[in-house]
Design an enzyme around this catalytic site. Structure first.
Site, PDB file in Angstrom:
ATOM      1  N   LYS A  42      46.796  35.037  35.890  1.00 28.00           N
ATOM      2  CA  LYS A  42      47.144  34.881  36.979  1.00 28.00           C
ATOM      3  C   LYS A  42      46.722  34.665  38.341  1.00 28.00           C
ATOM      4  O   LYS A  42      46.884  34.230  39.034  1.00 28.00           O
ATOM      5  CB  LYS A  42      47.505  36.466  36.965  1.00 28.00           C
ATOM      6  CG  LYS A  42      48.728  36.838  35.899  1.00 28.00           C
ATOM      7  CD  LYS A  42      48.253  38.926  36.558  1.00 28.00           C
ATOM      8  CE  LYS A  42      48.679  39.426  34.938  1.00 28.00           C
ATOM      9  NZ  LYS A  42      48.442  40.887  34.656  1.00 28.00           N
ATOM     10  N   GLU A  98      42.998  26.534  38.585  1.00 27.50           N
ATOM     11  CA  GLU A  98      42.262  27.366  37.991  1.00 27.50           C
ATOM     12  C   GLU A  98      42.306  28.004  39.360  1.00 27.50           C
ATOM     13  O   GLU A  98      41.780  27.284  40.375  1.00 27.50           O
ATOM     14  CB  GLU A  98      41.230  26.796  36.917  1.00 27.50           C
ATOM     15  CG  GLU A  98      41.368  26.748  35.791  1.00 27.50           C
ATOM     16  CD  GLU A  98      41.279  28.227  35.724  1.00 27.50           C
ATOM     17  OE1 GLU A  98      41.808  29.514  36.425  1.00 27.50           O
ATOM     18  OE2 GLU A  98      40.729  29.468  34.709  1.00 27.50           O
ATOM     19  N   ASP A  99      41.439  29.494  39.722  1.00 29.20           N
ATOM     20  CA  ASP A  99      41.310  30.065  40.762  1.00 29.20           C
ATOM     21  C   ASP A  99      40.200  29.315  40.420  1.00 29.20           C
ATOM     22  O   ASP A  99      38.851  29.090  41.364  1.00 29.20           O
ATOM     23  CB  ASP A  99      41.745  31.137  40.823  1.00 29.20           C
ATOM     24  CG  ASP A  99      41.317  31.925  39.123  1.00 29.20           C
ATOM     25  OD1 ASP A  99      40.688  31.288  38.372  1.00 29.20           O
ATOM     26  OD2 ASP A  99      41.711  33.476  38.809  1.00 29.20           O
ATOM     27  N   ASP A 102      34.177  29.455  36.227  1.00 29.87           N
ATOM     28  CA  ASP A 102      32.925  30.296  35.519  1.00 29.87           C
ATOM     29  C   ASP A 102      31.958  29.709  35.033  1.00 29.87           C
ATOM     30  O   ASP A 102      31.025  28.124  35.095  1.00 29.87           O
ATOM     31  CB  ASP A 102      33.012  31.899  35.947  1.00 29.87           C
ATOM     32  CG  ASP A 102      32.417  33.217  36.399  1.00 29.87           C
ATOM     33  OD1 ASP A 102      30.594  32.849  36.562  1.00 29.87           O
ATOM     34  OD2 ASP A 102      32.354  33.496  35.034  1.00 29.87           O
ATOM     35  N   VAL A 152      33.591  37.419  43.237  1.00 34.68           N
ATOM     36  CA  VAL A 152      35.165  37.575  43.778  1.00 34.68           C
ATOM     37  C   VAL A 152      36.106  37.705  43.949  1.00 34.68           C
ATOM     38  O   VAL A 152      36.812  37.454  43.118  1.00 34.68           O
ATOM     39  CB  VAL A 152      34.940  35.600  44.914  1.00 34.68           C
ATOM     40  CG1 VAL A 152      33.096  35.409  45.508  1.00 34.68           C
ATOM     41  CG2 VAL A 152      35.312  35.185  43.988  1.00 34.68           C
TER      42      VAL A 152
END
Ligand code: IMP
Ligand code: MG
Length: 177
Positions: A42, A98-99, A102, A152
């Site tokens: 999400k 994508e947010d 990582d 974050v």
């Protein structure tokens, strides 16, 4: 923790400026071609909504979802598709949105899955990139901001599903994780 106790890393104004630049860049790179914005649920939903309106091309949306068995402190390396794409990606210009990039496990997995669909082009877009955390050697074609190894939240990103609706990107202190 209340949002006001969390330090702001990027304000909504900084995010808006950078997203506008990314949209201009993508518009230039795909001039005259249709694109499909493929968001990873999400976390990327808010970023995709803003980025889409900064892209001046013939664009459609699709979404997929993954579940990973990794969390911030531990990485099992397993990623599983929990929602597949609705449309065919074959011969399309796909922008995977994508947010945050990582460890790279999610993007490496999704790139492999999507390339099997034989898109015309596959480009990856990440609002945030944490290069220090990388396990798989992947990089995004478009990156909003590089950040340090910090957790974050906000602007779509969560901790245990909370904080996605914060308009700024904030740092969650280590003792909360
Ligand atoms: P990766 O597979 O390790 O690259 O992880 C990608 C996913 O982990 C992202 O799409 C986020 O959902 C989540 N993630 C990684 N770092 C953070 C963070 O700092 N805040 C919120 N979610 C994160
Ligand atoms: Mg995510």
């Amino acid at each position: 923790m209340s949002e006001l106790e969390l330090k702001v890393l990027f304000t909504r104004e900084q995010i808006a400026r950078r997203v506008a630049e990314m949209g201009e860049q993508i518009t230039r790179d795909f001039t005259g071609q249709p694109v499909i914005l493929l968001g990873v649920l999400k976390g990327a939903s808010i970023f995709l909504s803003d980025l889409a309106r900064a892209i001046h091309l013939d664009a459609t949306f699709d979404f997929l979802a993954v579940s990973s068995y990794n969390n911030h402190s531990q990485t099992s390396g397993e990623v599983r598709l929990t929602k597949d794409v609705d449309e065919s990606m074959e011969d399309r210009n796909v922008l995977l949105v994508e947010d945050i990039l990582d460890t790279g496990l999610t993007m490496a997995y999704l790139s492999k899955v999507l390339l099997a669909h034989q898109p015309r082009a596959l480009r990856t877009v990440a609002l945030l990139d944490k290069p220090a955390r990388r396990v798989k050697p992947v990089r995004a074609d478009y990156v909003g901001f590089e950040i340090l190894d910090q957790f974050v939240v906000g602007y779509g990103m969560d901790h245990a599903e909370r904080y996605r609706n914060l308009p700024d990107i904030r740092i969650l202190p280590k003792h909360i994780l």
